[in-house]
Write a protein that holds these residues in place. Structure first.
Motif, mmCIF file in Angstrom:
data_model
loop_
_atom_site.group_PDB
_atom_site.id
_atom_site.type_symbol
_atom_site.label_atom_id
_atom_site.label_comp_id
_atom_site.label_asym_id
_atom_site.label_seq_id
_atom_site.Cartn_x
_atom_site.Cartn_y
_atom_site.Cartn_z
ATOM 1 N N GLY A 68 -16.507 -14.079 4.604
ATOM 2 C CA GLY A 68 -15.389 -14.712 3.947
ATOM 3 C C GLY A 68 -14.077 -13.986 4.161
ATOM 4 O O GLY A 68 -14.004 -13.000 4.916
ATOM 5 N N SER A 69 -13.037 -14.475 3.486
ATOM 6 C CA SER A 69 -11.694 -13.931 3.637
ATOM 7 C C SER A 69 -11.046 -13.683 2.280
ATOM 8 O O SER A 69 -11.368 -14.352 1.291
ATOM 9 C CB SER A 69 -10.806 -14.908 4.420
ATOM 10 N N LEU A 70 -10.144 -12.731 2.283
ATOM 11 C CA LEU A 70 -9.288 -12.460 1.129
ATOM 12 C C LEU A 70 -7.923 -12.039 1.657
ATOM 13 O O LEU A 70 -7.824 -11.470 2.746
ATOM 14 C CB LEU A 70 -9.838 -11.324 0.261
ATOM 15 N N ARG A 71 -6.898 -12.295 0.862
ATOM 16 C CA ARG A 71 -5.577 -11.777 1.186
ATOM 17 C C ARG A 71 -5.083 -10.933 0.030
ATOM 18 O O ARG A 71 -4.930 -11.442 -1.094
ATOM 19 C CB ARG A 71 -4.566 -12.891 1.473
ATOM 20 N N LEU A 72 -4.854 -9.679 0.307
ATOM 21 C CA LEU A 72 -4.298 -8.775 -0.688
ATOM 22 C C LEU A 72 -2.774 -8.784 -0.598
ATOM 23 O O LEU A 72 -2.213 -8.914 0.496
ATOM 24 C CB LEU A 72 -4.808 -7.354 -0.477
ATOM 25 N N SER A 73 -2.137 -8.628 -1.730
ATOM 26 C CA SER A 73 -0.682 -8.506 -1.796
ATOM 27 C C SER A 73 -0.327 -7.226 -2.532
ATOM 28 O O SER A 73 -1.079 -6.767 -3.397
ATOM 29 C CB SER A 73 -0.070 -9.696 -2.541
ATOM 30 N N CYS A 74 0.810 -6.685 -2.196
ATOM 31 C CA CYS A 74 1.320 -5.503 -2.888
ATOM 32 C C CYS A 74 2.815 -5.722 -3.096
ATOM 33 O O CYS A 74 3.581 -5.758 -2.126
ATOM 34 C CB CYS A 74 1.059 -4.252 -2.078
ATOM 35 N N ALA A 75 3.197 -5.865 -4.345
ATOM 36 C CA ALA A 75 4.601 -6.068 -4.695
ATOM 37 C C ALA A 75 5.233 -4.730 -5.062
ATOM 38 O O ALA A 75 4.707 -4.004 -5.909
ATOM 39 C CB ALA A 75 4.710 -7.041 -5.858
ATOM 40 N N ALA A 76 6.341 -4.428 -4.429
ATOM 41 C CA ALA A 76 7.014 -3.156 -4.637
ATOM 42 C C ALA A 76 8.298 -3.346 -5.425
ATOM 43 O O ALA A 76 8.997 -4.350 -5.267
ATOM 44 C CB ALA A 76 7.315 -2.501 -3.293
ATOM 45 N N SER A 77 8.609 -2.370 -6.243
ATOM 46 C CA SER A 77 9.869 -2.370 -6.981
ATOM 47 C C SER A 77 10.334 -0.936 -7.159
ATOM 48 O O SER A 77 9.540 0.013 -7.086
ATOM 49 C CB SER A 77 9.700 -3.052 -8.341
ATOM 50 N N GLY A 78 11.636 -0.793 -7.382
ATOM 51 C CA GLY A 78 12.192 0.534 -7.605
ATOM 52 C C GLY A 78 12.490 1.329 -6.354
ATOM 53 O O GLY A 78 12.767 2.530 -6.427
ATOM 54 N N LEU A 79 12.413 0.698 -5.197
ATOM 55 C CA LEU A 79 12.724 1.372 -3.940
ATOM 56 C C LEU A 79 13.366 0.373 -2.984
ATOM 57 O O LEU A 79 13.251 -0.839 -3.177
ATOM 58 C CB LEU A 79 11.455 1.972 -3.304
ATOM 59 N N THR A 80 14.039 0.915 -1.983
ATOM 60 C CA THR A 80 14.603 0.052 -0.943
ATOM 61 C C THR A 80 13.475 -0.270 0.023
ATOM 62 O O THR A 80 13.168 0.506 0.933
ATOM 63 C CB THR A 80 15.768 0.764 -0.237
ATOM 64 N N PHE A 81 12.864 -1.403 -0.186
ATOM 65 C CA PHE A 81 11.589 -1.730 0.467
ATOM 66 C C PHE A 81 11.678 -1.624 1.989
ATOM 67 O O PHE A 81 10.778 -1.085 2.630
ATOM 68 C CB PHE A 81 11.174 -3.139 0.054
ATOM 69 N N SER A 82 12.753 -2.103 2.559
ATOM 70 C CA SER A 82 12.859 -2.121 4.022
ATOM 71 C C SER A 82 13.027 -0.722 4.615
ATOM 72 O O SER A 82 12.994 -0.567 5.838
ATOM 73 C CB SER A 82 14.020 -3.013 4.453
ATOM 74 N N SER A 83 13.205 0.269 3.787
ATOM 75 C CA SER A 83 13.325 1.658 4.256
ATOM 76 C C SER A 83 11.994 2.385 4.253
ATOM 77 O O SER A 83 11.936 3.589 4.557
ATOM 78 C CB SER A 83 14.320 2.439 3.384
ATOM 79 N N TYR A 84 10.937 1.674 3.901
ATOM 80 C CA TYR A 84 9.626 2.303 3.761
ATOM 81 C C TYR A 84 8.593 1.676 4.673
ATOM 82 O O TYR A 84 8.487 0.450 4.778
ATOM 83 C CB TYR A 84 9.138 2.207 2.309
#
Length: 119
Positions: free
Chosen positions: A15-31
Protein backbone atom coordinates in the motif's frame (compact mmCIF):
# COMPACT_ATOMS: atom_id res chain seq x y z
CA UNK A 1 10.38 26.46 15.52
CA UNK A 2 7.78 23.76 15.20
CA UNK A 3 7.65 20.79 12.86
CA UNK A 4 4.44 18.78 12.90
CA UNK A 5 4.20 15.46 11.04
CA UNK A 6 0.94 13.89 9.97
CA UNK A 7 -0.33 11.16 7.69
CA UNK A 8 0.96 8.09 9.46
CA UNK A 9 -1.17 5.04 10.10
CA UNK A 10 -1.68 1.36 9.49
CA UNK A 11 -1.44 0.05 5.94
CA UNK A 12 -1.11 -3.36 4.31
CA UNK A 13 2.06 -4.36 2.53
CA UNK A 14 2.07 -2.98 -0.99
CA UNK A 15 0.00 0.00 0.00
CA UNK A 16 0.79 3.71 0.05
CA UNK A 17 0.86 6.57 2.50
CA UNK A 18 1.77 10.22 2.20
CA UNK A 19 3.36 11.91 5.17
CA UNK A 20 3.28 15.67 5.61
CA UNK A 21 5.37 17.92 7.81
CA UNK A 22 4.18 21.46 8.42
CA UNK A 23 6.85 23.89 9.56
CA UNK A 24 6.47 27.16 11.42
CA UNK A 25 8.75 29.63 13.13
CA UNK A 26 11.48 29.48 10.50
CA UNK A 27 12.16 30.73 7.01
CA UNK A 28 11.19 27.46 5.39
CA UNK A 29 12.90 28.03 2.05
CA UNK A 30 16.22 28.54 3.85
CA UNK A 31 16.19 25.02 5.24
CA UNK A 32 17.01 21.63 3.83
CA UNK A 33 14.29 19.24 4.91
CA UNK A 34 14.83 15.61 5.75
CA UNK A 35 12.86 12.54 6.71
CA UNK A 36 14.22 9.97 9.14
CA UNK A 37 12.74 6.87 10.71
CA UNK A 38 13.29 4.78 13.79
CA UNK A 39 12.11 1.21 14.02
CA UNK A 40 11.66 -0.54 17.37
CA UNK A 41 15.00 -1.49 18.85
CA UNK A 42 16.96 0.26 16.11
CA UNK A 43 18.75 3.55 15.73
CA UNK A 44 17.21 6.41 13.83
CA UNK A 45 17.99 6.15 10.13
CA UNK A 46 18.06 8.62 7.26
CA UNK A 47 15.28 8.23 4.68
CA UNK A 48 15.42 11.19 2.31
CA UNK A 49 16.26 14.86 2.06
CA UNK A 50 15.39 17.74 -0.25
CA UNK A 51 17.28 20.94 -0.91
CA UNK A 52 16.03 24.43 -0.15
CA UNK A 53 14.10 24.98 -3.37
CA UNK A 54 13.45 21.32 -4.06
CA UNK A 55 15.87 21.00 -6.96
CA UNK A 56 17.95 18.26 -5.38
CA UNK A 57 16.77 15.19 -3.58
CA UNK A 58 18.60 12.22 -2.11
CA UNK A 59 17.16 9.01 -0.72
CA UNK A 60 18.45 6.02 1.15
CA UNK A 61 19.00 2.92 -0.98
CA UNK A 62 16.35 1.07 1.00
CA UNK A 63 13.59 3.39 -0.24
CA UNK A 64 14.80 4.44 -3.69
CA UNK A 65 12.15 3.88 -6.33
CA UNK A 66 9.43 3.60 -3.67
CA UNK A 67 9.53 6.83 -1.64
CA UNK A 68 9.51 10.38 -3.02
CA UNK A 69 10.27 13.51 -1.06
CA UNK A 70 8.87 16.85 -2.17
CA UNK A 71 8.19 20.26 -0.73
CA UNK A 72 5.87 23.22 -1.17
CA UNK A 73 7.61 26.35 0.04
CA UNK A 74 4.40 28.37 -0.31
CA UNK A 75 2.79 26.07 2.26
CA UNK A 76 5.88 25.54 4.44
CA UNK A 77 5.35 21.83 4.05
CA UNK A 78 7.48 18.84 3.10
CA UNK A 79 5.99 15.54 1.98
CA UNK A 80 7.05 11.93 1.82
CA UNK A 81 5.09 9.82 -0.65
CA UNK A 82 5.57 6.19 0.26
CA UNK A 83 4.55 3.52 -2.22
CA UNK A 84 4.97 -0.26 -2.29
CA UNK A 85 5.29 -0.30 1.46
CA UNK A 86 6.92 -3.26 3.15
CA UNK A 87 6.66 -4.51 6.74
CA UNK A 88 10.28 -3.42 7.26
CA UNK A 89 9.18 0.17 6.64
CA UNK A 90 7.35 0.08 9.98
CA UNK A 91 8.79 2.85 12.12
CA UNK A 92 8.21 6.25 13.63
CA UNK A 93 8.91 8.78 10.91
CA UNK A 94 10.40 12.16 11.77
CA UNK A 95 10.91 15.25 9.69
CA UNK A 96 13.83 17.53 10.37
CA UNK A 97 15.17 20.88 9.22
CA UNK A 98 18.70 22.19 8.83
CA UNK A 99 20.20 25.02 6.82
CA UNK A 100 23.06 22.81 5.60
CA UNK A 101 22.87 20.27 2.80
CA UNK A 102 24.24 16.91 3.88
CA UNK A 103 24.03 17.47 7.62
CA UNK A 104 23.45 14.49 9.90
CA UNK A 105 22.72 16.48 13.05
CA UNK A 106 19.71 18.44 11.90
CA UNK A 107 18.83 21.52 13.94
CA UNK A 108 15.11 20.97 14.37
CA UNK A 109 12.99 17.84 14.68
CA UNK A 110 9.32 16.99 14.72
CA UNK A 111 7.65 14.71 17.22
CA UNK A 112 7.20 11.85 14.77
CA UNK A 113 4.33 9.93 13.23
CA UNK A 114 3.88 6.17 13.41
CA UNK A 115 3.77 4.10 10.23
CA UNK A 116 2.84 0.45 10.58
CA UNK A 117 2.88 -1.89 7.59
CA UNK A 118 1.18 -5.23 8.06
CA UNK A 119 2.10 -8.32 6.09
Amino acid sequence: VQLVESGGGLVQAGGSLRLSCAASGLTFSSYVMGWFRQAPGKERAFVARISWCGGRTYSADSVKGRFTISRDNAKNTVYLQMNSLKPEDTAVYYCAADPRLGAYDYNYWGQGTQVTVSS
